[in-house]
Write a protein that holds these residues in place. Structure first.
Motif, PDB file in Angstrom:
ATOM      1  N   LEU A   1      41.192  43.773  37.896  1.00 27.75           N
ATOM      2  CA  LEU A   1      40.803  42.434  37.460  1.00 27.75           C
ATOM      3  C   LEU A   1      41.435  41.370  38.346  1.00 27.75           C
ATOM      4  O   LEU A   1      40.789  40.384  38.711  1.00 27.75           O
ATOM      5  CB  LEU A   1      41.212  42.226  35.998  1.00 27.75           C
ATOM      6  CG  LEU A   1      40.845  40.882  35.371  1.00 27.75           C
ATOM      7  CD1 LEU A   1      39.338  40.683  35.396  1.00 27.75           C
ATOM      8  CD2 LEU A   1      41.372  40.788  33.946  1.00 27.75           C
TER       9      LEU A   1
ATOM     10  N   ILE B   1      40.986  36.392  35.237  1.00 28.29           N
ATOM     11  CA  ILE B   1      40.130  35.783  34.224  1.00 28.29           C
ATOM     12  C   ILE B   1      39.527  34.474  34.734  1.00 28.29           C
ATOM     13  O   ILE B   1      38.354  34.176  34.496  1.00 28.29           O
ATOM     14  CB  ILE B   1      40.925  35.521  32.930  1.00 28.29           C
ATOM     15  CG1 ILE B   1      41.440  36.845  32.331  1.00 28.29           C
ATOM     16  CG2 ILE B   1      40.057  34.789  31.913  1.00 28.29           C
ATOM     17  CD1 ILE B   1      40.350  37.800  31.928  1.00 28.29           C
TER      18      ILE B   1
ATOM     19  N   LEU C   1      36.470  35.082  36.799  1.00 27.68           N
ATOM     20  CA  LEU C   1      35.283  35.385  36.014  1.00 27.68           C
ATOM     21  C   LEU C   1      34.683  34.119  35.394  1.00 27.68           C
ATOM     22  O   LEU C   1      33.466  33.955  35.327  1.00 27.68           O
ATOM     23  CB  LEU C   1      35.631  36.391  34.910  1.00 27.68           C
ATOM     24  CG  LEU C   1      36.100  37.773  35.381  1.00 27.68           C
ATOM     25  CD1 LEU C   1      36.461  38.638  34.178  1.00 27.68           C
ATOM     26  CD2 LEU C   1      35.025  38.449  36.212  1.00 27.68           C
ATOM     27  N   ILE C   2      35.563  33.222  34.949  1.00 29.05           N
ATOM     28  CA  ILE C   2      35.080  31.971  34.354  1.00 29.05           C
ATOM     29  C   ILE C   2      34.433  31.086  35.414  1.00 29.05           C
ATOM     30  O   ILE C   2      33.346  30.526  35.204  1.00 29.05           O
ATOM     31  CB  ILE C   2      36.238  31.226  33.664  1.00 29.05           C
ATOM     32  CG1 ILE C   2      36.762  32.065  32.486  1.00 29.05           C
ATOM     33  CG2 ILE C   2      35.783  29.851  33.180  1.00 29.05           C
ATOM     34  CD1 ILE C   2      37.981  31.475  31.816  1.00 29.05           C
TER      35      ILE C   2
ATOM     36  N   SER D   1      30.771  31.654  36.370  1.00 28.17           N
ATOM     37  CA  SER D   1      29.699  31.255  35.453  1.00 28.17           C
ATOM     38  C   SER D   1      29.439  29.753  35.469  1.00 28.17           C
ATOM     39  O   SER D   1      28.351  29.315  35.057  1.00 28.17           O
ATOM     40  CB  SER D   1      30.039  31.693  34.028  1.00 28.17           C
ATOM     41  OG  SER D   1      31.177  30.998  33.546  1.00 28.17           O
TER      42      SER D   1
ATOM     43  N   GLY E   1      26.950  39.611  31.751  1.00 28.80           N
ATOM     44  CA  GLY E   1      28.003  39.612  32.755  1.00 28.80           C
ATOM     45  C   GLY E   1      29.308  40.144  32.204  1.00 28.80           C
ATOM     46  O   GLY E   1      29.660  41.316  32.389  1.00 28.80           O
ATOM     47  N   TYR E   2      30.051  39.316  31.481  1.00 30.02           N
ATOM     48  CA  TYR E   2      31.379  39.685  30.977  1.00 30.02           C
ATOM     49  C   TYR E   2      31.367  40.864  30.015  1.00 30.02           C
ATOM     50  O   TYR E   2      32.159  41.794  30.180  1.00 30.02           O
ATOM     51  CB  TYR E   2      32.037  38.481  30.303  1.00 30.02           C
ATOM     52  CG  TYR E   2      32.176  37.276  31.203  1.00 30.02           C
ATOM     53  CD1 TYR E   2      32.286  37.420  32.581  1.00 30.02           C
ATOM     54  CD2 TYR E   2      32.195  35.988  30.667  1.00 30.02           C
ATOM     55  CE1 TYR E   2      32.403  36.322  33.401  1.00 30.02           C
ATOM     56  CE2 TYR E   2      32.311  34.887  31.494  1.00 30.02           C
ATOM     57  CZ  TYR E   2      32.410  35.051  32.848  1.00 30.02           C
ATOM     58  OH  TYR E   2      32.531  33.965  33.655  1.00 30.02           O
TER      59      TYR E   2
ATOM     60  N   PHE F   1      30.571  44.068  31.891  1.00 32.67           N
ATOM     61  CA  PHE F   1      31.645  44.317  32.850  1.00 32.67           C
ATOM     62  C   PHE F   1      32.886  44.840  32.140  1.00 32.67           C
ATOM     63  O   PHE F   1      33.579  45.721  32.654  1.00 32.67           O
ATOM     64  CB  PHE F   1      31.982  43.034  33.603  1.00 32.67           C
ATOM     65  CG  PHE F   1      33.182  43.162  34.508  1.00 32.67           C
ATOM     66  CD1 PHE F   1      33.086  43.790  35.738  1.00 32.67           C
ATOM     67  CD2 PHE F   1      34.419  42.670  34.115  1.00 32.67           C
ATOM     68  CE1 PHE F   1      34.186  43.922  36.565  1.00 32.67           C
ATOM     69  CE2 PHE F   1      35.529  42.793  34.927  1.00 32.67           C
ATOM     70  CZ  PHE F   1      35.400  43.422  36.162  1.00 32.67           C
ATOM     71  N   ALA F   2      33.164  44.308  30.944  1.00 35.17           N
ATOM     72  CA  ALA F   2      34.331  44.770  30.186  1.00 35.17           C
ATOM     73  C   ALA F   2      34.192  46.238  29.813  1.00 35.17           C
ATOM     74  O   ALA F   2      35.163  47.004  29.869  1.00 35.17           O
ATOM     75  CB  ALA F   2      34.511  43.918  28.931  1.00 35.17           C
TER      76      ALA F   2
END
Length: 254
Positions: free
Chosen positions: A40, A46, A49-50, A53, A207-208, A211-212
């Motif tokens: 990650l 994080i 990832l934010i 978007s 997406g998230y 992916f998680a």
């Protein structure tokens, strides 16, 4: 006779600190420096990832209220601002640069097609391409999850010789294949239906969460491979010890 004064040990003379807390802090800091970054973290964390978007959301909103041209330039402007912010904050550049070029290509396609849904076309075909590459890697017995993880962490490719480790990485890689396939099928259908709003929603929703799931399977595969590596090391050490004893027992006397 005058006795010599006793020597006094100063902090400079004693290199070992008397403060256990300070020593623990130093050890923790050293361990933190030596700890390899997680998957990650290598993807930007994080925040990365934010950030990925934000240009999509800005494009959809700006296109809805002000038209395609404003939407295109707004998304590009936000991508540039995010890249500059990450540079200033000395955050990993690779995710920021990749995100910027991804937005730029998507905006260019939208401009050339003259349609807002064109903004998502690059991501749709990218999902298909990634899914094909990951699937091919399993078929040729080089599952990409294992290859990428081992390369990033400098562990070598010895895990390929162990069937259980390779199977674990096969499962993780096939999970990514399923994720990319789902993204392609759903988003391509929405693209053909001209459902731009739902297309943007699917882009974010798939997406998230997906992916998680894939990341969780990857963590499981990595841990399983690491356990197998330790087990094989123990077996090798045992075999070496037995061989050494046998050689010593049957060695010719000098």
């Amino acid at each position: 006779m005058t006795q010599p004064a006793p020597e006094v040990n100063t902090a400079a003379d004693n290199p070992k600190s008397d403060d256990p807390a300070a020593e623990d802090t130093a050890v923790d800091a050293a361990a933190e420096e030596e700890r390899p970054p997680t998957l990650l973290e290598q993807m930007g964390g994080i925040s990365g990832l934010i950030y990925s978007s934000v240009p999509v959301v800005v494009f959809v909103l700006a296109n809805a209220f002000f038209g395609l041209t404003v939407g295109i330039w707004s998304s590009i402007g936000v991508a540039v601002a995010i890249t500059v912010a990450r540079i200033v904050r000395k955050e990993p550049l690779q995710p920021a640069i990749s995100g910027f070029f991804g937005v730029a290509i998507a905006a260019f396609i939208a401009y050339r097609t003259g349609s807002a849904k064109g903004f998502f076309l690059f991501g749709i075909w990218t999902s298909l391409a990634y899914g094909g590459v990951f699937l091919a890697s399993v078929l040729v017995r080089w599952p990409l999850v294992g290859v990428i993880w081992s390369t990033l962490n400098g562990h070598g490719q010895g895990w390929r010789q162990d069937k259980k480790s390779r199977t674990a990485y096969d499962i993780a890689t096939l999970t990514f294949v399923a994720v990319f396939a789902a993204r392609y099928v759903v988003q391509k259908w929405l693209y053909d239906e001209d459902a731009t709003g739902w297309l943007a929603f699917a882009r974010l929703a798939m997406g998230y969460p997906l992916f998680a799931v894939a990341l969780g399977v990857t963590v499981w595969a990595v841990r399983r491979a690491q356990v197998r590596h330790k087990e094989l090391e123990v077996d090798d050490d045992s075999d070496a010890a037995v061989e050494a004893r046998l050689r010593e027992k049957y060695a010719d006397p000098a």
